[in-house]
Structures are given as structure tokens and as C-alpha cells.
Design an enzyme around this catalytic site. Structure first.
Site, PDB file in Angstrom:
ATOM      1  N   HIS A 120       9.308  17.013  23.359  1.00 29.74           N
ATOM      2  CA  HIS A 120      10.639  17.057  23.961  1.00 29.74           C
ATOM      3  C   HIS A 120      11.673  17.644  23.000  1.00 29.74           C
ATOM      4  O   HIS A 120      12.612  18.325  23.424  1.00 29.74           O
ATOM      5  CB  HIS A 120      11.049  15.668  24.432  1.00 29.74           C
TER       6      HIS A 120
ATOM      7  N   HIS B 162       4.021  24.091  33.119  1.00 30.25           N
ATOM      8  CA  HIS B 162       4.466  24.333  31.736  1.00 30.25           C
ATOM      9  C   HIS B 162       3.980  25.676  31.195  1.00 30.25           C
ATOM     10  O   HIS B 162       4.796  26.473  30.716  1.00 30.25           O
ATOM     11  CB  HIS B 162       4.047  23.186  30.827  1.00 30.25           C
TER      12      HIS B 162
END
Length: 395
Positions: A248, A377
Site C-alpha cells: 500500500h 492489478h
């Protein structure tokens, strides 16, 4: 293999999508099938996850934008129709999990609604009818039910009919809301989305990192103070794992550079590099290759597993940093991450990416795609790298 070649990136998008298309399209119940084994066989024909539905819309819309294949646009339209017909409920919110068209989990998650906004936005970029209006609709739903003016951040979850807001606060949902706001801005050029993305970035990357040594903690209480105990006994939770999630930090590094493209402030590049370089330093395994997943609060490695999405976000962020800074070390890391990913994560026989490997780069199972995966992703990372190449006129 020249991983920096845009034709390679385009081909990889097509090859990755081909694992899912067209077998993921559910012509009986609508929407898509979400769970696949490595060989492409469907594991579960009924579970339909809000995030998975939105991510399919994303990858089909992106693929249409790049390849102009009308089959991809039709597939994205089917997902958008299912999203509105089956996931969306009478209060305007979106159910988290369906069994076919029946509700299994009716919780209103900000994380899921961020992906609804992202799906609407990228659909608008693909010129799907009604998508721009859908962006405005979702923004108002978010504004009326999730936005907290006092904290300048979004609350995380509540029950249907917008009741009983949880005291839990999470950075992950706000990070994906920033991503969705940036995409909404790109689709509409309406600056309210850009300014909201900037507000979220400042709150998470500047304000909330002051007391955490430059890393971003995942979990907070109602007052946005770190909750050091949340999910301590569930360190591999699908959406809310315990610890500092290094992927993240890297994902935020990427988002800051996209934000910098439209609303540049000096702190954005500085913060992007700090988040990225610290996460790489803490995560990269020089012995076996790959990246550790999470850290304990004291900075020691917690989860040594390798997750596909972390590698994808890392090659995206490193390419954006390389293009922005012209620092060749970021391209070298980009190549290093791609070489590892291409060797261990990309399924060269069947297509798609494996989801998770252990620290010795071995698979745990032959289930390639769980309900929310869809390889959004890696497809998104290839797309954002191509977009950055276009922006910086990279040859």
C-alpha cells in the site's frame, strides 16, 4: 525480454485478459464468473463479489480503450448492467456479496463503493453510454453516506440503509477512493474529483505518517488514531491484514505521481519517493527474490508471503518514478521486479497471474482467482505504465 517496451505491455494485457475472456462471462445470471483454477476451470458459478464485478468492468474497459475490440466493450457493458441491476439496492448502495442474484452480505463497504466509482469512471473513458451520469450518482451517494467532513476522510463500513456506522476507520478504502477520484477526473475533467483526491492524499500520506516513521498504518479508530490491535489475530485477512502493508505504501507512491500529473505540489514527489524507497528496503528479499508482505509495528517482517498485486503495483510505481525523475535506478528496479514476476507469477501455459506464493516462491494451491481478483492489478499496472509513457513522451 524488453519489459519497457509498450508493445510488450499491451500484449501482456491481452494475454492476461485471455485467461478470463470469454469464459468469465455469465450469460445465465448476468455479470461474470469470479473463481477460476489455474487451468481455467470455474470453481464457483454463483458467488459474485462487488469488488470482482467492478474489477472485471475495469479490465474490460481498459482493454477496449487500448485495443478497440468491441467484444470487450460489450463485456464491460454487461458488467455495468449487472452492477446496477443486481448489486445496487433500494437505498442506492451496493451489496458486498451475492449468490447469483441473491444477497449474501448486504454490508455497505466504502472499499467496495470506491471500486464502483472506479468502474463507472473507466467505463466513461471507454465511452459506455450512461457511465458519466453514473459517476455523478455514485459521488453523491458517497458524499451523503461515507464522507466525514470533520476528518476529511471516508468512514469505512455500515449496515444497509446507511445505518450503524462502524467505529473502524481504514486507510485502504480511502486509498482506493483516491484512485477512483483520479479516474473520475480523467473521465470528466471535473476538478471536484481532483481536489478530493488531493485531500485524501494529504490526509493519508502527510498527516497520518507523522507518527509512524514514514510508513502508512492500515487500521484506525473513530478519531483516526492508529489501532495497533485490529486484526492482530488475523494477519492474512483478505482486505484488512494486520501490520504495515508495504504494497500500500508503494500503491500510494504510484497514486501521488498520477495526482502530481494534474495538480503538482512539491511534497508529492518527495513523499512518493520516500514511501516507495522505504517499502522496497523493508520488503525485497535479496536471497529468494520477491517481496515480503507486511511488517509488525516495530518494523520486523510479519508475513513473508509474496502477493501478485504487490509486484504489479511495484513495477507500475517504479516506472512512473523513472519517467518523472529520469533516475535510471528506478528502471533497473522495474526490470528486476518484472523478471521475478515473469519467472514466478505469470502462468505462461494458461495465462493470468498466480495470486500468492510462499517465501520460497511455491504455490499454496491451484486456485488462481478468488472472487475479487480478476488480475486488475497487473492489467492496471501495465495500463498506467503506458499512460505515463504517453504523458512523458517516452519512446
Amino acid at each position: 525480454m524488453n519489459f519497457r517496451n509498450r508493445k510488450f505491455l499491451e500484449n501482456h494485457i491481452k494475454e492476461t485478459l485471455s485467461f478470463y475472456h470469454p469464459s468469465c462471462i455469465d450469460n445465465d445470471l448476468g455479470g461474470y464468473y469470479h473463481q477460476f483454477y489455474d487451468d481455467g476451470l470455474i470453481d464457483d458459478r454463483f458467488t459474485k463479489h462487488l469488488v470482482g464485478t467492478c474489477r472485471y468492468i475495469y479490465i474490460y474497459s481498459i482493454s477496449y480503450i487500448i485495443f478497440k475490440n468491441n467484444d470487450y466493450k460489450i463485456a464491460a457493458e454487461q458488467g455495468l448492467n449487472f452492477l446496477r441491476k443486481s448489486h445496487q439496492q433500494s437505498d442506492g448502495g451496493f451489496a458486498w456479496v451475492l449468490n447469483g442474484s441473491k444477497i449474501l452480505d448486504d454490508t455497505r463497504y466504502c472499499y467496495g463503493h470506491a471500486f464502483v466509482l472506479l468502474a463507472a469512471s473507466v467505463s466513461a473513458k471507454a465511452q459506455i453510454n450512461g457511465a458519466k451520469e453514473f459517476i455523478s450518482e455514485i459521488y453523491e451517494i458517497l458524499e451523503n453516506n461515507f464522507w466525514d467532513k470533520e476528518s476529511n476522510l471516508y468512514v469505512d463500513e455500515m449496515e444497509k440503509n446507511w445505518e450503524n456506522i462502524s467505529n473502524y476507520r481504514g486507510q485502504n478504502s480511502n486509498m482506493h477512493m483516491c484512485e477512483a477520484m483520479l479516474s473520475a477526473y480523467e473521465a470528466t475533467m471535473d476538478t471536484k474529483y481532483l481536489y478530493r483526491a488531493n485531500t485524501l492524499a494529504e490526509r493519508i500520506c502527510l498527516d497520518l505518517t507523522k507518527d509512524t516513521n514514514g510508513l502508512i498504518w492500515e487500521h484506525y479508530d473513530k478519531e483516526w488514531k492508529p489501532d495497533w490491535e485490529y486484526n492482530k489475530n488475523d494477519p492474512q485477512h483478505m482486505f484488512k491484514p494486520y501490520g504495515y502493508n508495504l504494497g500500500h505504501s508503494i500503491e500510494w507512491a504510484k497514486l501521488l505521481l498520477i495526482l502530481d500529473r494534474y495538480y503538482s505540489k512539491p511534497w508529492m514527489l518527495t513523499s512518493s519517493e520516500n514511501l516507495f524507497n522505504l517499502a522496497i528496503k523493508k520488503s525485497w528479499d535479496e536471497v529468494n527474490g520477491g517481496m515480503h508482505y507486511t511488517l509488525y509495528p516495530d518494523g520486523k517482517v510479519l508475513d513473508k508471503d509474496r502477493y501478485y498485486w504487490v509486484l504489479a503495483e511495484t513495477f507500475a510505481a517504479s516506472s512512473l518514478l523513472a519517467l518523472k525523475t529520469k533516475n535510471s535506478s528506478y528502471w533497473n528496479l522495474y526490470d528486476k521486479v518484472w523478471e521475478y514476476s515473469y519467472k514466478y507469477f505469470v502462468d505462461h501455459e494458461n495465462g493470468g497471474w498466480y495470486r500468492i506464493l510462499d517465501s520460497n516462491n511455491n504455490k499454496y494451491s491451484n486456485l488462481k482467482s478468488q472472487p475479487s481478483k480478476t488480475d486488475y492489478h497487473p492489467i492496471g499496472a501495465c495500463y498506467e505504465t503506458i499512460e505515463a509513457m504517453n504523458f512523458y513522451r517516452y519512446k
